[in-house]
Design a protein around this motif. Structure first.
Motif: not given
Lengths: 179, 85
Positions: A155, A73, A65, A176, A178, A157, A70
């Motif tokens: 969100a 996220t 991160l 992570l 996406t 991500k 973020h």
């Protein structure tokens, strides 16, 4: 769903996107965590106050991160031993009537989801977070949960992971996701 | 009293896990809260435990903590006057 970054921490090594980025001769987790923190040049003194589970989750997350915004996220983490490592430390402080000094600073870490709170504070996240206690790492389960969060617009991500720590044994695998 | 001040600085660094702080950096009159040490409400509770564990002082009125924990000086003075061990 795309997995855009991964971080694995075990056996005194940090492996980011399949490449070893930090390695230490430290034999135990507290020493390893301290050295890893120093190497990352974080200047985040609150790290030293965290319990070992939070330090593990924090270090693995930070590798992925850092240097990016973020705030959108979400976090979906899991492990097997919950906060048992810290629960026992707290128990030790209240076992004896003659030496009964419960530590507030230890008590606040006697829940496993505190570690995702620490990451949220660090990155100013006000997104959803969840921590599941599972028998073993279940990537499909975590990914399904993450997909719902992204599809519902909660969100952009999702940082998912397995952060297991009990006594001398530890392993973190964080990634992570996406769209 | 000077020994007690030094002892307090070392104990505070140890108990509150202030890894990046050296005892020489804490001045006797520096504010412990709201200053450079970055202490929070959980730290305040830990200081109450420290007073009990190390010096046998039970703070019955937590509101007094604000005054007692103003600085190393105020803490040391309170301990000198109230310690039971």
């Amino acid at each position: 769903m795309k997995k855009t970054a991964t971080c694995l921490i075990e056996n005194s090594k940090i492996i980011l996107n399949n490449e070893t980025v930090f390695e230490s001769p430290a034999g135990n987790f507290p020493d390893f965590a301290k050295e890893a923190y120093k190497s990352m040049d974080l200047a985040y003194p609150k790290f030293h106050k965290m319990d070992n589970l939070s330090k593990l989750a924090f270090l693995a997350s930070e590798m992925i991160l850092k240097n990016e915004d973020h705030r959108r996220t979400a976090l979906v983490f899991s492990n097997r031993s919950s906060s048992l490592d810290t629960d026992f430390k707290y128990q030790d402080s209240i076992n004896s009537r003659e030496n009964y000094f419960p530590s507030p600073a230890v008590f606040v870490y006697t829940l496993p989801n505190i570690c995702v709170g620490e990451i949220s504070i660090r990155h100013k996240m006000q997104t959803e977070n969840a921590f599941f206690v599972l028998d073993e790492f279940d990537e499909e389960f975590l990914n399904d949960y993450a997909q719902q969060l992204i599809q519902s617009g909660k969100a952009d991500k999702v940082l998912c992971g397995w952060t297991e720590l009990y006594q001398e044994s530890y392993k973190a695998f964080v990634y992570l996701l996406t769209n | 009293m000077e020994n007690l001040r030094e002892e307090l600085k070392h104990k505070i660094i140890e108990v509150l896990n202030l890894e990046d702080v050296a005892s020489e950096e804490i001045k006797d009159t520096d504010p412990l809260f709201g200053g450079g040490l970055g202490l929070d409400s959980i730290d305040a509770l830990e200081l109450i435990v420290l007073m009990d564990k190390e010096y046998g002082i039970k703070l019955s009125d937590p509101k007094k903590g604000k005054e007692i924990f103003s600085s190393i000086d105020t803490m040391a003075k309170f301990i000198e006057e109230n310690r039971t061990k």
